[in-house]
Design a protein around this motif. Sequence first.
Motif, PDB file in Angstrom:
ATOM      1  N   TYR A   1       9.084 -53.662  19.502  1.00  0.00           N
ATOM      2  CA  TYR A   1      10.495 -54.020  19.596  1.00  0.00           C
ATOM      3  C   TYR A   1      11.151 -54.263  18.240  1.00  0.00           C
ATOM      4  O   TYR A   1      12.354 -54.487  18.177  1.00  0.00           O
ATOM      5  N   ARG A   2      10.395 -54.268  17.137  1.00  0.00           N
ATOM      6  CA  ARG A   2      10.953 -54.678  15.852  1.00  0.00           C
ATOM      7  C   ARG A   2      11.957 -53.669  15.310  1.00  0.00           C
ATOM      8  O   ARG A   2      12.874 -54.029  14.579  1.00  0.00           O
ATOM      9  N   GLY A   3      11.756 -52.383  15.627  1.00  0.00           N
ATOM     10  CA  GLY A   3      12.782 -51.410  15.282  1.00  0.00           C
ATOM     11  C   GLY A   3      12.488 -50.542  14.085  1.00  0.00           C
ATOM     12  O   GLY A   3      11.380 -50.539  13.532  1.00  0.00           O
ATOM     13  N   THR A   4      13.520 -49.815  13.666  1.00  0.00           N
ATOM     14  CA  THR A   4      13.442 -48.810  12.615  1.00  0.00           C
ATOM     15  C   THR A   4      14.663 -48.951  11.714  1.00  0.00           C
ATOM     16  O   THR A   4      15.763 -49.229  12.196  1.00  0.00           O
ATOM     17  N   SER A   5      14.478 -48.739  10.432  1.00  0.00           N
ATOM     18  CA  SER A   5      15.607 -48.847   9.512  1.00  0.00           C
ATOM     19  C   SER A   5      16.613 -47.724   9.754  1.00  0.00           C
ATOM     20  O   SER A   5      16.220 -46.605  10.119  1.00  0.00           O
ATOM     21  N   PRO A   6      17.914 -47.987   9.544  1.00  0.00           N
ATOM     22  CA  PRO A   6      18.924 -46.933   9.691  1.00  0.00           C
ATOM     23  C   PRO A   6      18.640 -45.729   8.796  1.00  0.00           C
ATOM     24  O   PRO A   6      18.902 -44.585   9.183  1.00  0.00           O
ATOM     25  N   ALA A   7      18.096 -45.985   7.597  1.00  0.00           N
ATOM     26  CA  ALA A   7      17.793 -44.881   6.680  1.00  0.00           C
ATOM     27  C   ALA A   7      16.745 -43.942   7.270  1.00  0.00           C
ATOM     28  O   ALA A   7      16.869 -42.708   7.187  1.00  0.00           O
ATOM     29  N   LEU A   8      15.717 -44.522   7.887  1.00  0.00           N
ATOM     30  CA  LEU A   8      14.678 -43.685   8.500  1.00  0.00           C
ATOM     31  C   LEU A   8      15.231 -42.949   9.702  1.00  0.00           C
ATOM     32  O   LEU A   8      14.936 -41.758   9.900  1.00  0.00           O
ATOM     33  N   MET A   9      16.030 -43.622  10.524  1.00  0.00           N
ATOM     34  CA  MET A   9      16.626 -42.963  11.686  1.00  0.00           C
ATOM     35  C   MET A   9      17.480 -41.778  11.244  1.00  0.00           C
ATOM     36  O   MET A   9      17.425 -40.692  11.844  1.00  0.00           O
ATOM     37  N   GLY A  10      18.261 -41.955  10.188  1.00  0.00           N
ATOM     38  CA  GLY A  10      19.097 -40.856   9.691  1.00  0.00           C
ATOM     39  C   GLY A  10      18.275 -39.706   9.175  1.00  0.00           C
ATOM     40  O   GLY A  10      18.594 -38.531   9.420  1.00  0.00           O
ATOM     41  N   ALA A  11      17.213 -40.031   8.419  1.00  0.00           N
ATOM     42  CA  ALA A  11      16.360 -38.972   7.867  1.00  0.00           C
ATOM     43  C   ALA A  11      15.656 -38.201   8.979  1.00  0.00           C
ATOM     44  O   ALA A  11      15.514 -36.976   8.920  1.00  0.00           O
TER      45      ALA A  11
END
Length: 343
Positions: free
Chosen positions: A49-59
């Motif tokens: 549940y901790r998630g993913t950084s926006p930068a990684l999601m965009g990449a």
Amino acid sequence: MKKLLNTLYVTSENSYLALDGENVVVYEEGDELGRVPLHNLEGIVSFGYRGTSPALMGACAERNVSLCYLTPQGKYLARITGRIKGNVVLRQQQYDISRDDTRSLEIAKICISGKVFNARWVLERAIRDHGLQIDTENVKQVSIFLKNVIKDIQNCQSKEQLRGYEGEAASQYFGIFDQLILQQKRDFPFCGRNRRPPTDNVNALLSFTYTLLTNMMTSALETVGLDPYVGFMHTDRPGRVSLSLDMIEELRTVMADRFVISLINRKIVNGKDFSQKENEAVLLSDGARKKILTEWQNKKKEIITHPFLKEKVEWGMVPYVQAMLMARYLRGDLEAYPVFLWK
């Protein structure tokens, strides 16, 4: 974390995924657990549940690397993909094959062959480990029958014929399943498979565990972009996860049946964990469900060597590996679907 083929699986529920240059970095409590070059991946599956950084999601979106999120227990939550993704082509191939009787039969034969092969080795393992406690001769006869029926399955010409061989194999296998129950015989008699509803304690355990396995497989198919509702052997029906049911066949005996036998023989459950309704349906108590779910999570953490990949994986990862291999087969990356064969 574990990289299998081109997919990164992050199994820790407290992990956070981020981007550092060209690398996917996995953190837990601020510490770096590992990193993998993003260009080596086609998918990331996170059980947390901790998630993913926006930068990684965009990449990932830009490079068409799918991001899939599941709960720590393996329940599917969501998948994020970029604007261009091959899932449409993959699913179209799945739909085309499901409508092609010849090609869908070939896949169904592979899955059922795997089911019977694994059932046979469950019996062979029982003969090896508990030869003095069971009717070895009777169990061996069924094992030989299962070995021979695999040849019939591989040569059958229709799904109706395949279902006949599968039913005959299941009847023989469940006919001596009681031999595998070494403890608590009085509380856990078994005279054959029954369901909808189960009418004895063993069948109640089998039905519940098959449901857990089906849910795992459904999540696994979602992660690779396959439609769990369109199968090759089980017929399409509204609300029925037909492909999930197809693909758990090879895993029923080794993941579910052996698990149920272990619950009984280790006395994790007992007769007091069940109740019977007026219609003879047998139900698990809430306390029993909690115990079983705890043991199921422990089972999923056990390490095995995958027979096709030749890599060490957790039992809980096996449905995800098989789903990934099915997707690769449907895309044409593999000449045949490598069914899971256990010994």
